[in-house]
Design an enzyme around this catalytic site. Structure first.
Site, short mmCIF file in Angstrom:
data_model
loop_
_atom_site.label_atom_id
_atom_site.label_comp_id
_atom_site.label_asym_id
_atom_site.label_seq_id
_atom_site.Cartn_x
_atom_site.Cartn_y
_atom_site.Cartn_z
N LYS A 73 -112.53 -69.70 -96.19
CA LYS A 73 -112.21 -70.01 -97.59
C LYS A 73 -113.22 -69.38 -98.50
CE LYS A 73 -112.08 -74.05 -100.52
NZ LYS A 73 -112.88 -75.20 -100.70
N LYS A 101 -117.02 -71.57 -95.25
CA LYS A 101 -116.74 -71.81 -96.67
C LYS A 101 -117.85 -71.21 -97.50
CE LYS A 101 -115.93 -75.50 -99.98
NZ LYS A 101 -115.66 -76.92 -100.17
C1 PBG Z 1 -114.34 -79.96 -101.90
C2 PBG Z 1 -113.43 -78.80 -102.00
C3 PBG Z 1 -113.44 -77.76 -102.94
C4 PBG Z 1 -112.30 -77.00 -102.67
C5 PBG Z 1 -111.68 -77.55 -101.56
N1 PBG Z 1 -112.41 -78.66 -101.17
C6 PBG Z 1 -114.33 -77.49 -104.08
C7 PBG Z 1 -115.71 -77.05 -103.87
O1 PBG Z 1 -116.21 -76.91 -102.76
O2 PBG Z 1 -116.37 -76.89 -104.91
C8 PBG Z 1 -111.83 -75.81 -103.44
C9 PBG Z 1 -110.34 -75.59 -103.44
C10 PBG Z 1 -109.86 -74.65 -104.49
O3 PBG Z 1 -110.61 -74.05 -105.26
O4 PBG Z 1 -108.63 -74.51 -104.56
N2 PBG Z 1 -115.63 -79.66 -101.49
#
Ligand code: PBG
Length: 325
Positions: free
Chosen positions: A245, A192
């Site tokens: 992601k 991520k």
């Molecule tokens: C929680 C999380 C996030 C997303 C998924 N789980 C936000 C982040 O990490 O700031 C992002 C999903 C999206 O942008 O569609 N940590």
């Protein structure tokens, strides 16, 4: 001419016959936001067409998802109150826990994954416990394990930790094993990146960090070897599915990770990707359906098995229509 690449492009039937990337609806997962309250179905300003639902309204959306032929969802919760330790993330009557109980009753045939993270539940918007400005990795693990367990106890079929703390997959796995949930898969947001593509999501969930950013735990987008390192670590800790992601700017990463890990790969086409497509199509600059199909196919082509997208219902329809697949 002996070789004419155009021959196999000469008719629709033949083009489909020689297609190299095939997709079907069973690989789609749809993210849904659930919030406290009653009779709420509130459109997210930066994500036209996506809503925050109160638990009583969730069933109508689940019905649409189910009718579209999408069989799995990922739930995100927006709590009533946020505090320093994200208490509502692991409360028995927390928003996700209540949503799961209701959803499993109304639509037991859908598959429910939950996002496991504290950022939607903490007053400071960071993904765990702060010690000064340091996000305390090891203390946070305990709360993540508690959160994951409470989701599973409320009915989650799969948990998806997205916090990027080190060793959280192992800690969650231990907690689930200890409590007898030996069959619950963990889909790890292993790779991520610290991405500006999450902007609209943070607006939707009210989870923008009150200071600083997430760069001390989410990955630097200049890095590729690190993606393999993260994926392998999580695989060893007991992850069942590895997620990359965002998706669109990270196709190279999806490819590398899928070639390095012997686990199913998920790719999450995040809020900013959705928002860009919606904005451009509302201006008439692009054709939404064609773009959505092309983005999806490229992500599968790169090597994903599961595609998590806010366009899941539309994609299912495009697959039914034979526009893509
Ligand atoms: C929680 C999380 C996030 C997303 C998924 N789980 C936000 C982040 O990490 O700031 C992002 C999903 C999206 O942008 O569609 N940590």
């Amino acid at each position: 001419m002996l070789v004419r690449p155009r021959r196999t492009r000469s008719s629709e039937i033949l083009r489909k016959m020689v297609r190299e990337t095939r997709m079907d609806k069973s690989s789609l997962m749809y993210p849904i936001f659930v919030q406290e309250g009653d009779k709420i179905e509130e459109e997210i300003a930066s994500m036209k067409g996506q809503y925050r639902y109160s638990v009583d309204r969730l069933k109508y959306e689940l019905e649409r998802v189910s009718n579209a032929g999408v069989s799995s969802v990922m739930l995100f919760g927006i709590p009533k109150n946020k505090d320093l330790v994200g208490s509502e993330a692991y409360a028995e009557d927390g928003i996700i826990q209540k949503a799961l109980m209701e959803a499993k009753k109304e639509f037991p045939n859908l598959y429910y994954a939950t996002d496991v993270c504290l950022c939607e539940y903490t007053s400071h918007g960071h993904c765990g416990i702060l010690k000064g400005e340091y996000l305390d990795n090891d203390q946070t693990l305990e709360l993540l394990a508690k959160t994951a367990l409470s989701h599973v106890q409320a009915g989650a079929d799969m948990v998806a930790p997205s916090d990027m703390m080190d060793k959280r997959v192992q800690r969650i796995r231990e907690e689930l094993e200890k409590n007898g949930y030996v069959q619950t898969p963990i889909m790890s947001y292993a790779v991520k990146y610290a991405s500006s593509f999450y902007g609209p999501f943070r607006e939707a969930a009210g989870s923008t960090p009150s200071f600083g950013d997430r760069k001390s735990y989410q990955m630097d987008y200049h890095n590729k070897k690190e993606a393999i390192k993260e994926a392998l670590l999580d695989a060893n800790e007991g992850a069942d599915i590895i997620m990359v992601k965002p998706a669109l700017s990270y196709l190279d990463i999806i490819k590398e990770v899928s070639e390095s890990v012997n686990l199913p790969i998920a790719a999450y086409s995040v809020s900013g990707e959705y928002a860009m497509v919606k904005a451009a199509s509302s201006m008439g600059y692009i054709d939404e359906a064609s773009i959505v199909c092309e983005m999806a196919a490229s992500t599968y082509r790169a090597g994903t098995d599961i595609y998590i997208t806010y366009f899941a219902k539309e994609l299912a329809k495009y697959m039914d229509e034979g526009r893509i697949g």
